[in-house]
Design a protein around this motif. Structure first.
Motif, mmCIF file in Angstrom:
data_model
loop_
_atom_site.group_PDB
_atom_site.id
_atom_site.type_symbol
_atom_site.label_atom_id
_atom_site.label_comp_id
_atom_site.label_asym_id
_atom_site.label_seq_id
_atom_site.Cartn_x
_atom_site.Cartn_y
_atom_site.Cartn_z
ATOM 1 N N LYS A 1 0.801 -1.232 0.000
ATOM 2 C CA LYS A 1 0.000 0.000 0.000
ATOM 3 C C LYS A 1 0.832 1.281 0.000
ATOM 4 C CE LYS A 1 -4.463 -1.449 1.575
ATOM 5 N NZ LYS A 1 -5.616 -0.980 2.374
ATOM 6 N N LYS B 1 4.415 0.321 -3.226
ATOM 7 C CA LYS B 1 3.926 0.181 -4.595
ATOM 8 C C LYS B 1 3.301 1.484 -5.086
ATOM 9 C CE LYS B 1 3.243 -4.751 -5.308
ATOM 10 N NZ LYS B 1 2.229 -5.817 -5.564
ATOM 11 N N ARG B 2 2.617 2.209 -4.195
ATOM 12 C CA ARG B 2 1.978 3.445 -4.613
ATOM 13 C C ARG B 2 2.990 4.575 -4.821
ATOM 14 N NH1 ARG B 2 -3.600 5.764 -2.247
ATOM 15 N NH2 ARG B 2 -3.410 7.961 -2.839
ATOM 16 N N ARG C 1 4.938 2.507 -8.286
ATOM 17 C CA ARG C 1 3.799 2.827 -9.177
ATOM 18 C C ARG C 1 3.109 1.563 -9.689
ATOM 19 N NH1 ARG C 1 3.375 8.289 -8.152
ATOM 20 N NH2 ARG C 1 5.480 8.980 -7.684
ATOM 21 N N GLN C 2 2.806 0.688 -8.737
ATOM 22 C CA GLN C 2 2.059 -0.533 -9.087
ATOM 23 C C GLN C 2 0.822 -0.606 -8.201
ATOM 24 O OE1 GLN C 2 4.842 -3.614 -8.132
ATOM 25 N NE2 GLN C 2 6.195 -3.182 -9.859
ATOM 26 N N SER C 3 -0.145 -1.450 -8.563
ATOM 27 C CA SER C 3 -1.292 -1.592 -7.663
ATOM 28 C C SER C 3 -1.066 -2.769 -6.720
ATOM 29 C CB SER C 3 -2.595 -1.749 -8.444
ATOM 30 O OG SER C 3 -2.373 -2.222 -9.729
#
Ligand SMILES: N[C@@H](CCC(=O)N[C@@H](CS)C(=O)NCC(=O)O)C(=O)O
Ligand SMILES: N[C@@H](CCC(=O)N[C@@H](CS)C(=O)NCC(=O)O)C(=O)O
Lengths: 223, 223
Positions: free
Chosen positions: B115, B118-119, B123-125
């Motif tokens: 959370k 990655k954010r 830059r991934q979900s």
């Protein structure tokens, strides 16, 4: 008497064995595999890990290797393993955490998984990519030990301490699993030979993991 | 003055902040992201992690949250956080290790990765399977806290201790990341509300991670 719940290749159990032996605290060994712990083991260690230490006569249960070592540091004045000023003691504890957490996570844990657990429990072959990465990381940790020994008498400073035993406990398991190449680590190798030849280390060199023989050099204090 | 190198969602830095505030040791905060540490940070913490604590005037450098807490336990007699007999202190340390190591590895670290990292960095979900597994494991840890609070006044026994602050530090980060559902955890919830309303906790509830807003209930001491 104290009963130490351990298995031969658990580095944290080895750290506790070394600390107890240095302090001349008698204990007996109880074999337990965390992945196959007997019913009731959670009463001794709710985290279901090794080591746990039990004194049935006195009704004392201790768990977590560092909590155990701090307990004996407080109750046994013999051979202090966290010696010196508050700042010196903080340096011992910083290094113990570095070896217990980072060296373990980088090297000992993946090697135990690939070479011990896969062979004895999962019946799989090791992943050569993981083995290569643990080799590389072992060299980085040995470089750091070389640097410490270049600048200090023992790892944490002028005195032998728990930092030396925590590091040697991890390295002895890595060595059992064939993961150490001392080439280019003269200082670390010299330091390890000294620790390895202490009387407290002798029992560890005899403990064998069933089904997983040690390499020939492992128990040789001159190797 | 002491300078604490931290980032807002590092649970170990939070544990140190709570311990220093409880002991009324003044400190200032220095922001550092371990994944983007400035050159020279390895001089403060060779493990390249947060937290590290520096007292430039006195030339003292401390690293590893537990080594830091033990240092102030030895040097500041105010508000002992590892109180009692050697066995009671071992119980505090066992629980601190359980929250620092197991709760962190089971829940806080994967949630921070999914959370936060990655954010903000990758830059991934987030991976919904990992999120579900952290939810399940959070419930198991809260069950254990429920059980402790059913049988004891505070987590480690009759007295407030570092075990309470170590647990609350992890849970506050998990809560910031939307990972806590208090349903079915009445005892743990009641205990957490008490810790959350201590003056030492107030600064933590104001610290925000840039680019990652906290859920509305996070800073509400009655929630
Ligand atoms: N912080 C603990 C770590 C103990 C630990 O990780 N032990 C390993 C064996 S070497 C274990 O029991 N792992 C089983 C598991 O994590 O389920 C300590 O110092 O005692
Ligand atoms: N045992 C350390 C753990 C510190 C730790 O893992 N910090 C995390 C941030 S919450 C970190 O810096 N991780 C970066 C990394 O492992 O490279 C302590 O208690 O201080």
């Amino acid at each position: 008497m104290w009963q130490l719940y351990h298995f031969p290749l658990c580095p944290f159990s080895r750290k506790v064995q070394l600390a107890l032996s240095e302090k001349k605290v008698p204990f007996s060994l109880q074999l337990v595999y965390p992945w196959d712990a007997p019913e009731g083991y959670e009463q001794l260690n709710p985290a279901l890990k090794t080591p746990a230490l039990h004194h049935p006569e006195r009704g004392i249960k201790l768990a977590d290797s560092q909590a155990i070592c701090e307990y004996f540091e407080e109750t046994e004045s013999k051979s202090p393993l966290i010696p010196g000023s508050a700042a010196a003691r903080a340096e011992v504890r910083r290094l113990v955490a570095l070896f217990d957490d980072v060296l373990y996570a980088d090297v000992t844990a993946p090697l135990l998984h690939e070479k011990m657990k896969k062979r004895l429990v999962l019946r799989q072959s090791p992943d050569s990519q993981v083995l290569r990465s643990t080799m590389r990381l072992t060299h980085e940790h040995l470089d750091y030990i070389d640097w410490l020994i270049d600048t200090r008498r023992w790892l944490a400073g002028a005195q032998l301490s728990l930092a030396d035993f925590a590091a040697a406990a991890q390295l002895s398991v890595i060595d059992y699993l064939g993961g150490i190449d001392w080439a280019d680590h003269r200082q670390a190798h010299g330091w390890y030979r000294v620790i390895k030849s202490r009387p407290s280390f002798a029992p560890l060199l005899k403990q064998k993991m069933e089904g997983l023989p040690a390499p020939r050099h492992y128990a040789d204090v001159n190797a």
